[in-house]
Design a protein around this motif. Structure first.
Motif, PDB file in Angstrom:
ATOM      1  N   ILE A   1       0.167  -0.951   0.208  1.00  0.00           N
ATOM      2  CA  ILE A   1      -0.129   0.478   0.131  1.00  0.00           C
ATOM      3  C   ILE A   1       1.104   1.413   0.032  1.00  0.00           C
ATOM      4  O   ILE A   1       1.671   1.824   0.757  1.00  0.00           O
ATOM      5  N   GLU A   2       0.325   2.080  -0.684  1.00  0.00           N
ATOM      6  CA  GLU A   2       1.618   3.528  -0.935  1.00  0.00           C
ATOM      7  C   GLU A   2       0.792   4.079   0.095  1.00  0.00           C
ATOM      8  O   GLU A   2      -0.124   4.186   0.542  1.00  0.00           O
ATOM      9  N   ALA A   3       2.044   4.459   0.586  1.00  0.00           N
ATOM     10  CA  ALA A   3       1.292   5.994   1.458  1.00  0.00           C
ATOM     11  C   ALA A   3       0.345   6.783   0.572  1.00  0.00           C
ATOM     12  O   ALA A   3       0.537   7.210  -0.732  1.00  0.00           O
ATOM     13  N   GLY A   4      -0.430   7.018   2.118  1.00  0.00           N
ATOM     14  CA  GLY A   4      -1.194   8.262   2.109  1.00  0.00           C
ATOM     15  C   GLY A   4      -3.007   8.195   2.842  1.00  0.00           C
ATOM     16  O   GLY A   4      -2.679   7.000   4.309  1.00  0.00           O
ATOM     17  N   ASN A   5      -3.366   9.124   2.571  1.00  0.00           N
ATOM     18  CA  ASN A   5      -4.992   8.782   3.788  1.00  0.00           C
ATOM     19  C   ASN A   5      -5.354   8.020   2.945  1.00  0.00           C
ATOM     20  O   ASN A   5      -5.950   7.819   0.998  1.00  0.00           O
ATOM     21  N   TYR A   6      -6.635   7.429   3.596  1.00  0.00           N
ATOM     22  CA  TYR A   6      -7.373   6.364   2.849  1.00  0.00           C
ATOM     23  C   TYR A   6      -8.772   6.029   3.672  1.00  0.00           C
ATOM     24  O   TYR A   6      -8.752   5.653   4.863  1.00  0.00           O
ATOM     25  N   THR A   7      -9.767   5.392   3.427  1.00  0.00           N
ATOM     26  CA  THR A   7     -10.882   4.980   4.099  1.00  0.00           C
ATOM     27  C   THR A   7     -10.893   2.825   4.181  1.00  0.00           C
ATOM     28  O   THR A   7     -11.258   2.790   2.923  1.00  0.00           O
ATOM     29  N   ILE A   8     -10.688   2.789   5.185  1.00  0.00           N
ATOM     30  CA  ILE A   8     -10.468   1.440   5.451  1.00  0.00           C
ATOM     31  C   ILE A   8     -12.179   0.757   5.847  1.00  0.00           C
ATOM     32  O   ILE A   8     -12.671   1.510   7.421  1.00  0.00           O
ATOM     33  N   LEU A   9     -12.630   0.010   5.018  1.00  0.00           N
ATOM     34  CA  LEU A   9     -13.946  -0.959   6.158  1.00  0.00           C
ATOM     35  C   LEU A   9     -13.764  -2.523   5.765  1.00  0.00           C
ATOM     36  O   LEU A   9     -13.685  -3.010   5.440  1.00  0.00           O
ATOM     37  N   ALA A  10     -14.457  -2.157   6.687  1.00  0.00           N
ATOM     38  CA  ALA A  10     -14.844  -4.611   7.327  1.00  0.00           C
ATOM     39  C   ALA A  10     -15.841  -4.549   7.203  1.00  0.00           C
ATOM     40  O   ALA A  10     -16.725  -3.668   8.364  1.00  0.00           O
ATOM     41  N   SER A  11     -16.295  -5.877   6.173  1.00  0.00           N
ATOM     42  CA  SER A  11     -18.071  -5.465   6.068  1.00  0.00           C
ATOM     43  C   SER A  11     -18.217  -7.042   6.275  1.00  0.00           C
ATOM     44  O   SER A  11     -17.370  -8.268   5.614  1.00  0.00           O
ATOM     45  N   PHE A  12     -19.752  -7.706   6.623  1.00  0.00           N
ATOM     46  CA  PHE A  12     -19.696  -8.838   6.889  1.00  0.00           C
ATOM     47  C   PHE A  12     -21.036  -9.014   6.752  1.00  0.00           C
ATOM     48  O   PHE A  12     -21.554  -8.145   7.581  1.00  0.00           O
ATOM     49  N   THR A  13     -22.153 -10.354   6.509  1.00  0.00           N
ATOM     50  CA  THR A  13     -23.106 -10.760   5.702  1.00  0.00           C
ATOM     51  C   THR A  13     -23.789 -11.052   7.556  1.00  0.00           C
ATOM     52  O   THR A  13     -23.388 -11.121   8.243  1.00  0.00           O
ATOM     53  N   GLY A  14     -25.004  -9.600   7.695  1.00  0.00           N
ATOM     54  CA  GLY A  14     -24.983  -9.279   8.739  1.00  0.00           C
ATOM     55  C   GLY A  14     -24.673  -8.959  10.162  1.00  0.00           C
ATOM     56  O   GLY A  14     -25.459  -8.873  11.393  1.00  0.00           O
ATOM     57  N   PHE A  15     -23.548  -7.977   9.957  1.00  0.00           N
ATOM     58  CA  PHE A  15     -23.185  -7.204  10.095  1.00  0.00           C
ATOM     59  C   PHE A  15     -23.403  -5.371   9.763  1.00  0.00           C
ATOM     60  O   PHE A  15     -23.315  -5.455   9.496  1.00  0.00           O
ATOM     61  N   GLN A  16     -23.224  -4.558  10.525  1.00  0.00           N
ATOM     62  CA  GLN A  16     -22.647  -3.369  10.318  1.00  0.00           C
ATOM     63  C   GLN A  16     -21.566  -3.274  10.331  1.00  0.00           C
ATOM     64  O   GLN A  16     -20.200  -3.382  10.430  1.00  0.00           O
ATOM     65  N   THR A  17     -21.666  -2.569   8.852  1.00  0.00           N
ATOM     66  CA  THR A  17     -19.983  -2.663   8.829  1.00  0.00           C
ATOM     67  C   THR A  17     -19.517  -0.957   8.994  1.00  0.00           C
ATOM     68  O   THR A  17     -20.080   0.305   9.556  1.00  0.00           O
ATOM     69  N   GLN A  18     -17.893  -1.165   9.267  1.00  0.00           N
ATOM     70  CA  GLN A  18     -17.356  -0.127   9.930  1.00  0.00           C
ATOM     71  C   GLN A  18     -16.481  -0.140   8.883  1.00  0.00           C
ATOM     72  O   GLN A  18     -15.931  -0.146   8.497  1.00  0.00           O
ATOM     73  N   ARG A  19     -16.167   1.732   9.544  1.00  0.00           N
ATOM     74  CA  ARG A  19     -15.741   2.771   8.740  1.00  0.00           C
ATOM     75  C   ARG A  19     -14.159   3.700   8.739  1.00  0.00           C
ATOM     76  O   ARG A  19     -14.662   3.370  10.196  1.00  0.00           O
ATOM     77  N   LYS A  20     -13.370   3.195   9.344  1.00  0.00           N
ATOM     78  CA  LYS A  20     -12.073   3.739  10.233  1.00  0.00           C
ATOM     79  C   LYS A  20     -10.919   4.923   8.489  1.00  0.00           C
ATOM     80  O   LYS A  20     -10.890   3.920   7.550  1.00  0.00           O
ATOM     81  N   ASN A  21     -11.288   6.753   8.783  1.00  0.00           N
ATOM     82  CA  ASN A  21     -10.148   7.141   7.965  1.00  0.00           C
ATOM     83  C   ASN A  21      -9.061   7.138   8.980  1.00  0.00           C
ATOM     84  O   ASN A  21      -8.521   6.993   9.397  1.00  0.00           O
ATOM     85  N   ILE A  22      -7.888   6.233   7.734  1.00  0.00           N
ATOM     86  CA  ILE A  22      -6.242   6.075   8.529  1.00  0.00           C
ATOM     87  C   ILE A  22      -5.604   6.675   7.527  1.00  0.00           C
ATOM     88  O   ILE A  22      -5.639   8.131   6.591  1.00  0.00           O
ATOM     89  N   THR A  23      -4.264   7.221   8.037  1.00  0.00           N
ATOM     90  CA  THR A  23      -3.325   7.568   6.950  1.00  0.00           C
ATOM     91  C   THR A  23      -1.843   6.820   7.300  1.00  0.00           C
ATOM     92  O   THR A  23      -1.032   6.518   8.389  1.00  0.00           O
ATOM     93  N   VAL A  24      -0.926   6.271   5.768  1.00  0.00           N
ATOM     94  CA  VAL A  24      -0.291   5.176   5.588  1.00  0.00           C
ATOM     95  C   VAL A  24       0.642   5.616   5.551  1.00  0.00           C
ATOM     96  O   VAL A  24       0.738   6.399   4.312  1.00  0.00           O
ATOM     97  N   SER A  25       1.833   5.710   6.608  1.00  0.00           N
ATOM     98  CA  SER A  25       3.067   5.830   6.868  1.00  0.00           C
ATOM     99  C   SER A  25       3.957   5.846   6.897  1.00  0.00           C
ATOM    100  O   SER A  25       5.044   5.799   7.157  1.00  0.00           O
ATOM    101  N   SER A  26       3.845   4.483   7.639  1.00  0.00           N
ATOM    102  CA  SER A  26       5.013   3.977   8.433  1.00  0.00           C
ATOM    103  C   SER A  26       5.096   1.940   7.399  1.00  0.00           C
ATOM    104  O   SER A  26       3.914   1.921   7.183  1.00  0.00           O
ATOM    105  N   ASN A  27       5.783   1.505   7.577  1.00  0.00           N
ATOM    106  CA  ASN A  27       5.864   0.300   7.838  1.00  0.00           C
ATOM    107  C   ASN A  27       4.759  -1.003   7.486  1.00  0.00           C
ATOM    108  O   ASN A  27       4.539  -1.588   6.900  1.00  0.00           O
TER     109      ASN A  27
END
Length: 753
Positions: A58-84
């Motif tokens: 993953i290249e360094a930068g700002n992203y929105t990461i999501l976790a989704s699974f049928t029957g569960f509320q999708t959860q999203r988080k805003n992240i900044t990728v800068s470390s290994n």
């Protein structure tokens, strides 16, 4: 040189490429096979059996990461990728299947999984899959529940639950009974879909909490809190038959302590159609308006205080195609014309004391001015209901004490009602939910009612819940129900004048005894499919049941308490499947045996299907913002009310099905556009029958000769004006499904949150 630059570029990208790892949990337990991905990229993965995931390169930068699974509320988080390596964990909350909060089974708000009483829950999204102008019609896609049309002419009806007649179904709004007999259909009409939070259905007796009418089951319409409703909404659709339905609503704050929710429903159908060529309207013409308001007041310590008011007016008629209001009440052109005016008021108020004591009330005023041919039926019904409940929690005990007072007033112009029925019924009830262990819960309850006409009435019940795992629940419910009968509020056929009404004896209260076994579970597969199963087996035994006897004399309807027994027994299964590709399927099937036994003779009850099935399949294409819904039902044969041995119509209905398809586009801000086809198979009950309405050409029986006992005489002379080869009289009660065939519909929704 070119290859050196390419090599250096690739090296630079790889040096800047980072890694994201983490775990996904639910209630502290690892959750396998969850989709974890970066929004707007092709980067993603699935958690392993231990709930662990890893996304590489993953290249360094700002992203929105999501976790989704049928029957569960999708959860999203805003992240900044800068470390290994970046560690992101998720804790998903369940949604959808089985997780709804219900209140109907125990008069308390609990998770559906925790309720010792099985409750089925349906959201507005379920009913949007097949939009209808009222909840009465919408229930056609609920397993084990069937809207029964009782008349070919005026199209009024009732709700059957597990094969039991409509008077055994109690309808509530926000937990308060607002419907009894005369107003069953009207209580389910005119509430805009957008104002409904959910509809809860309990199958089986619930009289220990709700009293009379809750014999076969109950339907509780839960309305939205104003803060959960859209600021403004509009929903309108038209059909190829000329039906127009409009829902409007808005919410507003009134001062700093009150919020107001208003809804208006208008329905109009003014296009006489006679596709079966019997000179009678296939669908009743209707002009209906309903105005709904809910006030919610903010109080200290979040104590409840809300008020609801609704006004309903309808003008409906059906009959011969040439009928108009000038013929109302006459014997020249047959028509059934009904003017209905109805007012409802409901409220709840939590007392300002430390203990949780709640006062609830409801009041309905129903006025009906109707004529069936030249037979007038003028009726007034007023029902007042007040109830105090005290919710008290002790160690391992969740107690509920209650007292209620019910006032019934009913009067009409029929000979059977010599004077107005005016009765007050006081009640006491107590319920104790005992939690022995996190896996074992026992519910004990009893109710005492006093009716001066019938004396003391006790209705106990017991329920046991066993929860061996997080996703498995076994329930056993046993209880009793009772119903005090007001005959002419319930039987349309008794009012039409087509048959003479005979009441053999003083009618006693009906009693029922029921046991219900229920199993509820949910399963998850490695491919991301979630399956919910809800299976029930039930047995209900009735004493003193009152069933209309159409068979003894074809010109009469005979009412009496059954000298024997009546039984409703069966098994039902609901399956709810959510696929990882966006397909959702809800399907149900019911097998049932509803019979009566008298003088050692057992026969199936009339207008009761032996099996039924329902389904609703949906697919959402997110790329094109399109949703496809396919809904339908299927019903097995049911015994029909014939007029005698010579009646050429079928004694039993065929297997029949109503199926619908809808396409919805929601790619515009705040707007949804939808359309489709209703009754795809173009099924109507006249198929395979010589006629549906007996002697539709002679609705006043002017050309029928009778013997000394009142039986119609056979006349086989085709040249005679009194030609009557089957010895029939006019009768519109041979009906088991809608006469409305295939039709297109188109609609538009607007929602401002």
């Amino acid at each position: 040189m070119r290859y050196i630059i390419l090599f250096l570029s690739t090296l630079s990208i790889s040096l800047n490429a980072q890694q994201i790892t983490g775990n996904v949990f639910s209630d502290g337990e690892p959750l396998p096979y969850v989709n974890v991905y970066l929004k707007g990229t092709s980067k993603g993965t699935t958690t392993d059996e231990n709930g662990f995931y890893k996304i590489n390169a993953i290249e360094a930068g700002n992203y929105t990461i999501l976790a989704s699974f049928t029957g569960f509320q999708t959860q999203r988080k805003n992240i900044t990728v800068s470390s290994n390596t970046l560690v992101i964990n998720f804790d998903l909350k369940e949604s959808g299947l089985l997780e709804e909060v219900v209140v109907t089974g125990t008069l308390k708000a609990v998770s559906r999984l925790e309720s010792p009483v099985p409750v089925e829950v349906y959201s507005p999204a379920f009913f949007k899959k097949n939009p209808t102008p009222n909840i009465f019609e919408a229930l056609q896609n609920v397993n084990g529940v069937r809207p029964q049309i009782n008349c070919n002419v005026c199209n009024t009806g009732d709700i059957h639950i597990n094969g039991l007649e409509g008077p055994y179904t109690l309808v509530l709004i926000d937990g308060m009974p607002i419907v009894s007999g005369l107003s069953t259909v009207y209580g389910l009409s005119g509430i805009p879909n957008s104002l409904i939070e959910q509809i809860e259905i309990v199958k089986g007796p619930a009289s220990s909490l709700y009293g009379s009418e809750a014999v076969g089951g109950l339907i509780n319409i839960i309305t939205k809190l104003p803060e959960n409703a859209p600021r403004f909404f509009a929903d309108s659709y038209v059909t190829g038959w000329g039906e127009v339905n409009l829902d409007l609503g808005y919410k507003a704050n009134v001062g700093s302590k009150a919020s107001l929710l208003t809804g208006i429903n208008y329905f109009n159908y003014n296009n006489p159609i006679d596709n079966n060529n019997d000179n009678f309207t296939d669908l009743t013409l209707q002009n209906r308006i309903s105005i709904f308001q809910k006030w919610d007041f903010e109080r200290k310590n979040q104590r409840a205080f809300s008020l609801i008011g609704r006004y309903f007016y309808e003008d409906r008629w059906g009959g011969e195609m040439q009928w108009n209001p000038s013929y109302r009440g006459g014997d020249e052109i047959y028509g059934e014309s009904i003017y209905t005016s109805r007012f409802e008021a409901l409220g709840k108020y939590q007392l300002p004391v430390e203990e949780k004591i709640l006062f609830q009330f409801s009041y309905t005023d129903h006025d009906q001015n109707s004529v069936y041919g030249n037979v007038p039926y003028l009726a007034q019904q007023r029902i007042g209901f007040g109830q105090f409940t005290w919710d008290k929690t002790l160690k391992n005990h969740d107690l509920l004490f209650g007292t209620s007072l019910r006032y019934n007033y009913y009067n009409d112009n029929t000979p059977a009602t010599v004077e107005a029925d005016n009765i007050v019924i006081p009640s006491l009830f107590i319920q104790d939910e005992i939690k022995f262990h996190e896996k074992h819960t026992l519910l004990l309850g009893t109710r005492y009612d006093y009716d001066k006409r019938h004396g003391n009435i006790f209705t106990p019940r017991i329920a046991y819940k066993f929860k061996p795992t997080k996703n498995d629940i076994f329930r056993v419910n046993a209880g009793t129900g009772f119903r005090v009968v007001n005959l002419f509020t319930e039987e349309h056929a008794a009012l039409t004048g087509a048959r003479e009404v005979v009441i053999e004896n003083d009618l006693k209260p009906e009693r029922s005894y029921n046991i219900n076994l229920n199993y509820l579970t949910k399963l998850y597969t490695k491919s991301g499919i979630m399956i919910g199963l809800d299976a029930s087996v039930w047995y209900t035994h009735f004493t003193n049941i009152i069933l209309p006897d159409y068979d003894t004399n074809p010109n009469q309807i005979i009412y009496d308490n059954l000298d024997g027994k009546a039984i409703s027994q069966g098994v039902s299964l609901n399956i709810d499947v959510m696929f990882s590709n966006g397909i959702k399927l809800l399907a149900g099937a019911t097998l049932q045996d509803v019979s009566k036994t008298e003088n050692s003779i057992t026969e199936r009850q009339i207008l009761t299907e032996s099996f039924s099935g329902t389904w609703a399949a949906s697919y959402k294409n997110y790329k094109y913002n399109l949703t496809l819904d396919y809904t339908g039902n299927i019903y097995g044969p049911m015994r029909l009310p014939l007029l005698g041995d010579l009646d050429p119509r079928k004694e039993n209905s065929p297997v029949w099905s109503i199926q619908n398809i809808q396409l919805t586009f929601d790619g515009l801000n705040n707007f949804e556009i939808y359309g489709g086809v209703k009754n795809l198979l173009n099924w109507t009950p006249n198929k395979g029958n010589p006629f549906i309405i007996a002697r539709a050409h002679d609705p006043f029986d002017k050309n029928v000769d009778f013997d000394s006992n009142g039986n119609a005489l056979v006349n086989n002379d085709p040249n005679s004006p009194k030609y009557n080869p089957y010895g029939l009289t006019f009768d519109p009660s041979y009906v088991y499904g809608p006469n409305q065939g295939i039709r297109l519909f188109f609609g538009l929704r607007y929602t401002l949150n």
